[in-house]
Design an enzyme around this catalytic site. Structure first.
Site, PDB file in Angstrom:
ATOM      1  N   TRP A  15      10.429   1.212   9.172  1.00 29.22           N
ATOM      2  CA  TRP A  15       9.587  -0.223   9.161  1.00 29.22           C
ATOM      3  C   TRP A  15       8.967  -0.415   7.596  1.00 29.22           C
ATOM      4  CZ3 TRP A  15       6.932  -3.793  11.774  1.00 29.22           C
ATOM      5  CH2 TRP A  15       5.790  -4.526  11.324  1.00 29.22           C
ATOM      6  N   MET A  16       9.187  -1.583   7.209  1.00 29.15           N
ATOM      7  CA  MET A  16       8.446  -2.092   5.817  1.00 29.15           C
ATOM      8  C   MET A  16       7.747  -3.350   6.057  1.00 29.15           C
ATOM      9  SD  MET A  16      10.614  -3.640   2.690  1.00 29.15           S
ATOM     10  CE  MET A  16      11.195  -5.031   3.270  1.00 29.15           C
ATOM     11  N   ASN A  17       6.487  -3.209   5.404  1.00 28.54           N
ATOM     12  CA  ASN A  17       5.618  -4.446   5.097  1.00 28.54           C
ATOM     13  C   ASN A  17       5.555  -4.664   3.667  1.00 28.54           C
ATOM     14  OD1 ASN A  17       3.748  -2.079   6.476  1.00 28.54           O
ATOM     15  ND2 ASN A  17       2.329  -3.521   5.161  1.00 28.54           N
ATOM     16  N   ASP A  18       4.174  -4.674   3.161  1.00 27.61           N
ATOM     17  CA  ASP A  18       4.019  -5.438   1.707  1.00 27.61           C
ATOM     18  C   ASP A  18       4.838  -4.842   0.492  1.00 27.61           C
ATOM     19  OD1 ASP A  18       2.063  -5.941   3.497  1.00 27.61           O
ATOM     20  OD2 ASP A  18       0.423  -5.173   2.207  1.00 27.61           O
ATOM     21  N   GLN A  34       5.479  -1.017   1.420  1.00 26.94           N
ATOM     22  CA  GLN A  34       4.674  -0.128   2.488  1.00 26.94           C
ATOM     23  C   GLN A  34       5.810   0.204   3.648  1.00 26.94           C
ATOM     24  OE1 GLN A  34       0.839  -0.010   3.452  1.00 26.94           O
ATOM     25  NE2 GLN A  34       1.509   0.645   1.245  1.00 26.94           N
ATOM     26  N   SER A  78      -1.489  -0.351   0.194  1.00 27.64           N
ATOM     27  CA  SER A  78      -0.889  -1.401  -0.607  1.00 27.64           C
ATOM     28  C   SER A  78      -1.572  -1.274  -1.964  1.00 27.64           C
ATOM     29  CB  SER A  78      -0.932  -2.834  -0.017  1.00 27.64           C
ATOM     30  OG  SER A  78      -0.100  -3.067   0.704  1.00 27.64           O
ATOM     31  N   ARG A 141      -9.554  -2.806   0.225  1.00 25.30           N
ATOM     32  CA  ARG A 141      -8.357  -2.116  -0.350  1.00 25.30           C
ATOM     33  C   ARG A 141      -7.315  -3.053  -1.253  1.00 25.30           C
ATOM     34  NH1 ARG A 141      -8.519  -3.166   5.417  1.00 25.30           N
ATOM     35  NH2 ARG A 141      -7.381  -5.140   6.130  1.00 25.30           N
ATOM     36  N   GLU A 195      -6.741  -9.967   2.028  1.00 25.89           N
ATOM     37  CA  GLU A 195      -5.953  -8.801   1.665  1.00 25.89           C
ATOM     38  C   GLU A 195      -4.991  -9.202   0.353  1.00 25.89           C
ATOM     39  OE1 GLU A 195      -5.112  -6.372   5.649  1.00 25.89           O
ATOM     40  OE2 GLU A 195      -3.741  -8.336   5.530  1.00 25.89           O
ATOM     41  N   TRP A 278       2.557 -10.515  10.820  1.00 27.90           N
ATOM     42  CA  TRP A 278       2.040  -9.510  11.849  1.00 27.90           C
ATOM     43  C   TRP A 278       2.418 -10.037  13.112  1.00 27.90           C
ATOM     44  CZ3 TRP A 278       1.740  -4.586   9.885  1.00 27.90           C
ATOM     45  CH2 TRP A 278       1.498  -4.632   8.667  1.00 27.90           C
TER      46      TRP A 278
HETATM   47  C1  FRU Z   1      -1.107  -6.208   4.281  1.00 26.04           C
HETATM   48  C2  FRU Z   1      -1.891  -5.097   4.706  1.00 26.04           C
HETATM   49  C3  FRU Z   1      -2.678  -4.475   3.410  1.00 26.04           C
HETATM   50  C4  FRU Z   1      -2.748  -2.988   3.728  1.00 26.04           C
HETATM   51  C5  FRU Z   1      -1.188  -2.856   4.121  1.00 26.04           C
HETATM   52  C6  FRU Z   1      -1.123  -1.727   5.092  1.00 26.04           C
HETATM   53  O1  FRU Z   1      -0.196  -6.701   5.069  1.00 26.04           O
HETATM   54  O2  FRU Z   1      -2.806  -5.148   5.931  1.00 26.04           O
HETATM   55  O3  FRU Z   1      -4.133  -4.935   3.349  1.00 26.04           O
HETATM   56  O4  FRU Z   1      -2.823  -2.369   2.455  1.00 26.04           O
HETATM   57  O5  FRU Z   1      -0.943  -4.039   4.946  1.00 26.04           O
HETATM   58  O6  FRU Z   1       0.283  -1.217   5.557  1.00 26.04           O
END
Ligand code: FRU
Length: 425
Positions: A15-18, A34, A78, A141, A195, A278
């Site tokens: 899985w990948m996010n930010d 992430q 992040s 954060r 965020e 999301w």
């Molecule tokens: C944004 C977020 C950030 C957090 C990260 C966690 O998409 O919710 O605020 O640091 O993803 O994976």
């Protein structure tokens, strides 16, 4: 038929996010992200890592940061990069859950450094910020750090009972930080949590980029679960306060969030966004990976609007270019470019999604989910890559970024009185 992109960045598996820690270090571009390497769903965050010399061809590197200390044991969240004294500094949020249901948390800010850009050592002084901000709460954060006139500054996203906010910190050595105060946020109209804040100067103005959670839909605006947008104004680092105009969405597609920018060695302000949202469905999970980044975009400010133009390096991907002869063609990875005042309709992967111009309406429709904007478009660059479409209108004045999943058809159709060039990648 694979959903895996040819020229967008995607994780090798998992899985990948930010996007995190974007920078150019000793000539090489670094992209951290992430990352959950042990499954296709979001969970215990790591920082994945890749490098590139052209922002398009990425080499996967070993995982840069793992949740292996008390202060970050439930997630290396992040953050951003700062190059100082020839050393790559990574700032991130260490996350700890305080209950089994993951409803309460502790978030602290941390530092890791690297001399070679491959191996990272967490600071012995971590966490470098552990107090909750005076006007924020435990949700604090996503540090974004920069240098100005020999001092260092950091912004963090936070919230109170009702509003998202951005809080500023200052430092003389980029290790010891003091809270300066909230610079933006008490508007009551821009969601309950902010965020991934990012602050930068561009073309003589200051810009605050952020990803607010929980803005209500307003007419044709804000139809994604969360938004990503910006304010243009003037940041007074002493007061501190950011005086700004109205919030503007940065991208009008279905999948755009947590964007981050950096200044490269040529002086370009480059942005990469998470080409996702999301709480969606991700068909590529069946292939063992989840999500991709957007095409890197160069930013400019024109009449107080942020323009996002694909980085010029993208031209190097063109293998064959020709005028489109009929309305129908096939392909997985290409750019379609044209200029027109006329109405048109582009059906992508059969009818998986359609981008159209009808009078002064621009629309990207995916299934029954429409994103529309009343705006005049004359030049169009449509990028398609296996399971995504990004449309740049008027040199990046308006951009629509969405994932588009082909079912059975690889055929596209462009209908309208216009001449388009197809660049195959
Ligand atoms: C944004 C977020 C950030 C957090 C990260 C966690 O998409 O919710 O605020 O640091 O993803 O994976």
């Amino acid at each position: 038929m694979s959903y895996r992109p040819c020229y967008h960045f995607a994780p090798p598996f998992g899985w990948m996010n930010d996007p995190n820690g974007l920078c150019q270090f000793n000539g090489v571009y670094h992209l951290f992200y992430q990352y959950h390497p042990f499954g296709v769903e979001w969970d215990d965050m790591h920082w994945g890592h890749a490098t590139s010399t052209d922002l398009l061809h990425w080499e996967h590197k070993p995982i840069a940061l793992r949740p292996d200390h008390d202060y970050d044991r439930d997630g290396v969240f992040s953050g951003s990069a700062l190059v100082k004294d020839g050393v790559l500094h990574l700032y991130y949020t260490g996350n700890t859950w305080l209950d089994e249901k993951r409803e309460t948390l502790r978030q602290v800010q941390c530092l890791a450094t690297s001399a070679d850009g491959v191996t990272f050592v967490k600071s012995a002084q971590n966490p470098i910020i552990s107090e909750i901000p005076q006007q924020g709460n435990a949700h604090v954060r996503d540090p974004k750090v920069w240098e100005a006139d020999g001092r260092f500054y950091m912004v963090l996203g936070t919230r109170d009972a009702t509003d998202g906010k951005v809080v500023l910190y200052g430092s003389d050595d980029a290790i010891h930080w003091s809270e300066r105060g909230v610079i933006a946020g008490e508007t009551g109209r821009h969601g309950w949590m902010w965020e991934c804040p990012d602050v930068f100067s561009l073309d003589g103005q200051d810009v605050l980029l952020l990803s607010p959670q929980g803005m209500e839909p307003d007419g044709d605006r804000y139809h994604n679960l969360h938004q990503c947008g910006y304010f243009v104004g003037t940041l007074d680092l002493e007061l501190p306060h950011f005086t700004h105009g109205a919030f503007t969405e940065l991208d009008y597609g279905h999948d755009f969030y947590a964007a981050q920018t950096f200044l490269d060695e040529r002086g370009r302000r480059i942005l990469i966004g998470w080409n996702a949202m999301w709480e969606c469905e991700w068909p590529e999970q069946a292939e063992g990976w989840t999500n991709q980044m957007t095409i890197p975009r160069e930013l400019s400010l024109r009449d107080n609007c942020l323009y996002m133009t694909p980085i010029e390096e993208i031209i190097s991907l063109r293998q064959q270019s020709h005028v489109l002869a009929g309305p129908k063609f096939e392909g997985d990875a290409f750019e379609l470019s044209f200029e027109t005042q006329n109405d048109f309709q582009f059906d992508c992967f059969g009818n998986a999604a359609t981008f159209s111009k009808t009078g002064d309406w621009l629309e990207l429709t995916r299934g029954t989910d429409v994103r529309r904007l009343q705006a005049t478009g004359t030049t169009f660059r449509i990028f398609v890559d296996a399971s995504s479409m990004e449309v740049f209108v008027n040199d990046g004045e308006f951009v629509f970024s969405s994932r588009v999943y082909p079912t059975s058809s690889r055929t596209h159709q462009l209908r309208g009185d216009l001449e388009a060039i197809l660049h195959r990648f």
